[in-house]
Write a protein that holds these residues in place. Structure first.
Motif, PDB file in Angstrom:
ATOM      1  N   ARG A  94      -6.224  -3.634  -3.669  1.00 53.34           N
ATOM      2  CA  ARG A  94      -6.453  -2.824  -2.330  1.00 53.34           C
ATOM      3  C   ARG A  94      -8.064  -3.325  -1.675  1.00 53.34           C
ATOM      4  O   ARG A  94      -8.257  -3.295  -0.598  1.00 53.34           O
ATOM      5  CB  ARG A  94      -6.687  -1.587  -2.798  1.00 53.34           C
TER       6      ARG A  94
ATOM      7  N   ILE B  40      -4.190   0.022 -13.455  1.00 51.43           N
ATOM      8  CA  ILE B  40      -5.069   0.793 -11.987  1.00 51.43           C
ATOM      9  C   ILE B  40      -6.152  -0.032 -11.581  1.00 51.43           C
ATOM     10  O   ILE B  40      -6.203  -0.136 -10.327  1.00 51.43           O
ATOM     11  CB  ILE B  40      -5.512   2.193 -12.764  1.00 51.43           C
TER      12      ILE B  40
ATOM     13  N   GLU C  24      -6.722  -0.980  -7.909  1.00 49.40           N
ATOM     14  CA  GLU C  24      -7.803  -0.966  -7.189  1.00 49.40           C
ATOM     15  C   GLU C  24      -8.450  -2.366  -6.461  1.00 49.40           C
ATOM     16  O   GLU C  24      -9.008  -2.463  -5.461  1.00 49.40           O
ATOM     17  CB  GLU C  24      -8.767  -0.348  -7.869  1.00 49.40           C
TER      18      GLU C  24
ATOM     19  N   LEU D 274       1.402   3.184  -9.611  1.00 45.19           N
ATOM     20  CA  LEU D 274       0.303   4.052 -10.416  1.00 45.19           C
ATOM     21  C   LEU D 274       0.764   5.421 -10.948  1.00 45.19           C
ATOM     22  O   LEU D 274      -0.133   5.775 -11.912  1.00 45.19           O
ATOM     23  CB  LEU D 274      -0.554   4.391  -9.065  1.00 45.19           C
ATOM     24  N   GLU D 275       2.015   5.659 -10.598  1.00 46.77           N
ATOM     25  CA  GLU D 275       2.591   6.826 -11.477  1.00 46.77           C
ATOM     26  C   GLU D 275       2.608   6.520 -12.932  1.00 46.77           C
ATOM     27  O   GLU D 275       2.758   7.542 -13.682  1.00 46.77           O
ATOM     28  CB  GLU D 275       3.990   7.043 -10.821  1.00 46.77           C
TER      29      GLU D 275
ATOM     30  N   PHE E  55       2.375  -0.231  -4.654  1.00 49.33           N
ATOM     31  CA  PHE E  55       1.050   0.746  -5.440  1.00 49.33           C
ATOM     32  C   PHE E  55       1.312   1.890  -6.063  1.00 49.33           C
ATOM     33  O   PHE E  55       1.155   2.191  -7.086  1.00 49.33           O
ATOM     34  CB  PHE E  55      -0.343   0.650  -4.657  1.00 49.33           C
ATOM     35  N   PRO E  56       1.861   2.860  -5.195  1.00 53.10           N
ATOM     36  CA  PRO E  56       2.039   4.279  -5.492  1.00 53.10           C
ATOM     37  C   PRO E  56       2.991   4.398  -6.574  1.00 53.10           C
ATOM     38  O   PRO E  56       2.954   5.036  -7.498  1.00 53.10           O
ATOM     39  CB  PRO E  56       2.671   5.086  -4.099  1.00 53.10           C
ATOM     40  N   SER E  57       4.063   3.655  -6.616  1.00 49.83           N
ATOM     41  CA  SER E  57       5.260   3.560  -7.544  1.00 49.83           C
ATOM     42  C   SER E  57       4.700   3.056  -8.912  1.00 49.83           C
ATOM     43  O   SER E  57       4.952   3.672 -10.061  1.00 49.83           O
ATOM     44  CB  SER E  57       6.445   2.502  -7.189  1.00 49.83           C
TER      45      SER E  57
ATOM     46  N   GLU F 130       0.882  -1.269  -0.019  1.00 46.61           N
ATOM     47  CA  GLU F 130      -0.002  -0.064  -0.024  1.00 46.61           C
ATOM     48  C   GLU F 130       0.796   1.202   0.206  1.00 46.61           C
ATOM     49  O   GLU F 130       0.551   2.265  -0.476  1.00 46.61           O
ATOM     50  CB  GLU F 130      -0.982   0.157   1.103  1.00 46.61           C
ATOM     51  N   GLU F 131       2.011   1.245   0.844  1.00 48.21           N
ATOM     52  CA  GLU F 131       2.820   2.546   0.969  1.00 48.21           C
ATOM     53  C   GLU F 131       3.755   2.496  -0.175  1.00 48.21           C
ATOM     54  O   GLU F 131       4.082   3.758  -0.451  1.00 48.21           O
ATOM     55  CB  GLU F 131       3.576   2.339   2.085  1.00 48.21           C
ATOM     56  N   GLN F 132       4.246   1.442  -0.976  1.00 54.72           N
ATOM     57  CA  GLN F 132       5.473   1.622  -1.620  1.00 54.72           C
ATOM     58  C   GLN F 132       4.989   1.193  -3.044  1.00 54.72           C
ATOM     59  O   GLN F 132       5.255   1.824  -3.988  1.00 54.72           O
ATOM     60  CB  GLN F 132       6.948   0.844  -0.970  1.00 54.72           C
TER      61      GLN F 132
END
Length: 93
Positions: A26, A19, A23, A11-12, A7-9, A3-5
């Motif tokens: 998650r 995506i 989702e 999603l960029e 997914f955000p990496s 969730e912290e590393q």
């Protein structure tokens, strides 16, 4: 960690389908945590004196949770983690 590393990496740079995958993953995290809470409640009511219905319920919950986690891990291995390589992401930094 995901969730912290992870997914955000991803999603960029992610496509629409990627995506959607994130989702879904998650939502699966949320669902498995809810199931675990339900299992804790069901299993806390079990004792050596419990009737077979209570024990069967706890056993079925544990089987269901194991299946959900197994399916989720498979999806991560097959669909999510290859995206790290695709986008050249090294999260060990």
């Amino acid at each position: 960690f995901e969730e912290e590393q992870i997914f955000p990496s991803i999603l960029e740079k992610a496509t629409v389908n990627e995506i959607k995958l994130i989702e879904d993953l998650r939502q699966e995290h949320i669902n498995v945590l809810k199931k675990l809470d339900q299992f804790k409640e069901v299993s806390s009511e079990c004792s050596p004196e419990s009737d077979s219905k209570q024990i069967d319920t706890a056993i079925n919950f544990s089987r269901e949770i194991l299946q959900i986690i197994n399916d989720h891990a498979y999806k991560e291995d097959i669909k999510l983690f290859p995206l790290l390589k695709k986008y050249g992401l090294d999260l060990k930094q």
